[in-house]
Design a protein around this motif. Sequence first.
Motif, PDB file in Angstrom:
ATOM      1  N   UNK A 107       0.853  -1.180   0.000  1.00 32.11           N
ATOM      2  CA  UNK A 107       0.000   0.000   0.000  1.00 32.11           C
ATOM      3  C   UNK A 107       0.895   1.238   0.000  1.00 32.11           C
ATOM      4  N   UNK A 108       0.540   2.222  -0.822  1.00 31.12           N
ATOM      5  CA  UNK A 108       1.348   3.433  -0.929  1.00 31.12           C
ATOM      6  C   UNK A 108       1.560   4.096   0.442  1.00 31.12           C
ATOM      7  N   UNK A 109       0.523   4.083   1.268  1.00 29.01           N
ATOM      8  CA  UNK A 109       0.647   4.691   2.590  1.00 29.01           C
ATOM      9  C   UNK A 109       1.684   4.003   3.456  1.00 29.01           C
ATOM     10  N   UNK A 110       1.811   2.667   3.339  1.00 30.23           N
ATOM     11  CA  UNK A 110       2.811   1.938   4.109  1.00 30.23           C
ATOM     12  C   UNK A 110       4.223   2.272   3.639  1.00 30.23           C
ATOM     13  N   UNK A 111       4.398   2.426   2.327  1.00 26.71           N
ATOM     14  CA  UNK A 111       5.712   2.820   1.813  1.00 26.71           C
ATOM     15  C   UNK A 111       6.070   4.222   2.285  1.00 26.71           C
ATOM     16  N   UNK A 112       5.127   5.155   2.186  1.00 29.44           N
ATOM     17  CA  UNK A 112       5.414   6.519   2.604  1.00 29.44           C
ATOM     18  C   UNK A 112       5.703   6.584   4.100  1.00 29.44           C
ATOM     19  N   UNK A 113       4.967   5.801   4.896  1.00 29.10           N
ATOM     20  CA  UNK A 113       5.203   5.787   6.343  1.00 29.10           C
ATOM     21  C   UNK A 113       6.605   5.274   6.663  1.00 29.10           C
ATOM     22  N   UNK A 114       7.055   4.246   5.950  1.00 27.99           N
ATOM     23  CA  UNK A 114       8.400   3.712   6.183  1.00 27.99           C
ATOM     24  C   UNK A 114       9.461   4.729   5.789  1.00 27.99           C
ATOM     25  N   UNK A 115       9.236   5.411   4.670  1.00 26.71           N
ATOM     26  CA  UNK A 115      10.179   6.451   4.242  1.00 26.71           C
ATOM     27  C   UNK A 115      10.210   7.605   5.248  1.00 26.71           C
ATOM     28  N   UNK A 116       9.046   8.003   5.718  1.00 26.29           N
ATOM     29  CA  UNK A 116       8.974   9.095   6.692  1.00 26.29           C
ATOM     30  C   UNK A 116       9.689   8.712   7.984  1.00 26.29           C
ATOM     31  N   UNK A 117       9.462   7.502   8.433  1.00 32.91           N
ATOM     32  CA  UNK A 117      10.106   7.009   9.642  1.00 32.91           C
ATOM     33  C   UNK A 117      11.624   7.003   9.473  1.00 32.91           C
ATOM     34  N   UNK A 118      12.057   6.497   8.290  1.00 31.69           N
ATOM     35  CA  UNK A 118      13.493   6.453   8.017  1.00 31.69           C
ATOM     36  C   UNK A 118      14.101   7.837   7.924  1.00 31.69           C
ATOM     37  N   UNK A 119      13.402   8.753   7.267  1.00 27.26           N
ATOM     38  CA  UNK A 119      13.924  10.111   7.115  1.00 27.26           C
ATOM     39  C   UNK A 119      14.016  10.818   8.463  1.00 27.26           C
ATOM     40  N   UNK A 120      13.003  10.635   9.302  1.00 27.16           N
ATOM     41  CA  UNK A 120      13.027  11.288  10.613  1.00 27.16           C
ATOM     42  C   UNK A 120      14.117  10.725  11.509  1.00 27.16           C
ATOM     43  N   UNK A 121      14.589   9.541  11.183  1.00 24.48           N
ATOM     44  CA  UNK A 121      15.669   8.949  11.952  1.00 24.48           C
ATOM     45  C   UNK A 121      17.047   9.410  11.521  1.00 24.48           C
ATOM     46  N   UNK A 122      17.115  10.256  10.499  1.00 24.30           N
ATOM     47  CA  UNK A 122      18.396  10.772  10.016  1.00 24.30           C
ATOM     48  C   UNK A 122      18.561  12.207  10.503  1.00 24.30           C
ATOM     49  N   UNK A 123      19.655  12.487  11.183  1.00 19.65           N
ATOM     50  CA  UNK A 123      19.823  13.795  11.822  1.00 19.65           C
ATOM     51  C   UNK A 123      19.994  14.918  10.802  1.00 19.65           C
ATOM     52  N   UNK A 124      20.354  14.599   9.584  1.00 18.19           N
ATOM     53  CA  UNK A 124      20.583  15.632   8.571  1.00 18.19           C
ATOM     54  C   UNK A 124      19.346  15.926   7.736  1.00 18.19           C
ATOM     55  N   UNK A 125      18.174  15.427   8.137  1.00 23.84           N
ATOM     56  CA  UNK A 125      16.936  15.688   7.404  1.00 23.84           C
ATOM     57  C   UNK A 125      15.959  16.441   8.309  1.00 23.84           C
ATOM     58  N   UNK A 126      15.453  17.544   7.791  1.00 27.05           N
ATOM     59  CA  UNK A 126      14.464  18.349   8.514  1.00 27.05           C
ATOM     60  C   UNK A 126      13.198  18.406   7.660  1.00 27.05           C
ATOM     61  N   UNK A 127      12.104  17.860   8.161  1.00 22.83           N
ATOM     62  CA  UNK A 127      10.840  17.835   7.419  1.00 22.83           C
ATOM     63  C   UNK A 127       9.930  18.914   7.982  1.00 22.83           C
ATOM     64  N   UNK A 128       9.566  19.861   7.139  1.00 18.57           N
ATOM     65  CA  UNK A 128       8.733  20.989   7.561  1.00 18.57           C
ATOM     66  C   UNK A 128       7.360  20.881   6.911  1.00 18.57           C
ATOM     67  N   UNK A 129       6.379  20.484   7.701  1.00 21.87           N
ATOM     68  CA  UNK A 129       5.011  20.375   7.216  1.00 21.87           C
ATOM     69  C   UNK A 129       4.351  21.752   7.192  1.00 21.87           C
ATOM     70  N   UNK A 130       3.237  21.829   6.470  1.00 23.54           N
ATOM     71  CA  UNK A 130       2.492  23.086   6.338  1.00 23.54           C
ATOM     72  C   UNK A 130       3.379  24.192   5.755  1.00 23.54           C
ATOM     73  N   UNK A 131       4.240  23.814   4.824  1.00 20.72           N
ATOM     74  CA  UNK A 131       5.097  24.752   4.098  1.00 20.72           C
ATOM     75  C   UNK A 131       4.826  24.572   2.604  1.00 20.72           C
ATOM     76  N   UNK A 132       4.076  25.489   2.030  1.00 15.89           N
ATOM     77  CA  UNK A 132       3.717  25.406   0.608  1.00 15.89           C
ATOM     78  C   UNK A 132       4.710  26.200  -0.230  1.00 15.89           C
TER      79      UNK A 132
END
Length: 401
Positions: A107-132
């Motif tokens: 399921x696409x949502x499961x892939x995105x969740x795994x990627x999000x989890x992996x990205x948040x576990x990397x100290x050099x990645x900053x994810x900024x939501x609500x930024x258009x």
Amino acid sequence: MAPSRHVIVAGAGIAGLTTAMTLSRAGFRATVLEQAAKLEETGAGIQLSPNATRILFELGLRDRLEPHVVKPQMIRVMSGGSGREIACIPLGDLAERRYGAPFWVIHRGDLQAALLDGARGMIDIDIKLDHRFDDFASHANGITVQAFRGKQLVDERGAALIGADGIWSAVGDKLKSHRKPVFAHRTAWRTLVPADSVPDYLRAPVVHLFLGMDAHLVAYPVKAGALVNLVGIVNDDWNERGWNAPGDRTEILRRFARFTWAESVRELIGIPQRWLKWALFDNATPFAGGAGAVTLVGDAAHPMLPFLAQGAGMAIEDAAVLADTLKKHSENPAAGLRAYERLRRARTARVQRTARQQGSIYGRTGPEAVARNLVMRLIGGERLLKRYDWVYNWRQDQGAV
């Protein structure tokens, strides 16, 4: 970290999150700007062929993904009119041995969740939501990106900007060379149903492809087998943007008409009470490239029809190549982006073209459909699989192959 090692990524979908992770592993800092205030599970099933799973494993995601996937043992190509098998393309362990990585559905949502989890576990990645994303400006020290956080305009500075914001890319709209996708006069209808609501054969780890009059249907299990993903493709003139327009159940049943489609297929389509639909868009013009320290990845760069199931695969490949070329040209990001574009142009154009051709083959009717089915039977499953070697065997060091 020096500004030359900071890359801004617009979009936190599959393309954007994979890009951020590959950049982090290559020694860059990545800031991901995402217009959604919350990343929610959306979409339907997708197929991850070995060229994609190989890269995901290199990012350390196998253990995160494996509990959610199904490993199909085969693709069964079926006659939509009779319900009988036309050909069977082997996958499973055979494909994994052949290509060195598995073929999965998820399921696409499961892939995105795994990627999000992996990205948040990397100290050099900053994810900024609500930024258009709004605009960018190039200057001697790199690039400044403007985005709206609510009604507030904010700036982000870096060495490069990567547009991973999908088929209607806002970043692409700012590039003079960017060509908008063209409506393909088809729509895709999707739904998910509980596995215990479908016939036993559809619960098996198999991708079923039904080819019939003016339409085709794909069915396979996702969510570790708990749900079955159904996607129907029909000829259509409806062409509104978006991925989640409600679809009328009676309309899709009309598209899979009685007397031209087997009753078993129509019964399957009749199970869901709720369908969603989206218009299919294509681009016959290969990605022309970005400008300066700006480029695009995934659907933003090369939208493609779903008939080769390579939309996600090409985005994941893009991310790996882009990080590699930026690393090789770390003192000149624009040169790294042009190298990425050169390496990707021929391959992604070939995938787009092959998907288009595949759609034409799927859509044949009458005597042409009879001839197509006969040829597929004569070729046989293993030789049909071999025709995908150039897609599935791709390695990052092969460049444009």
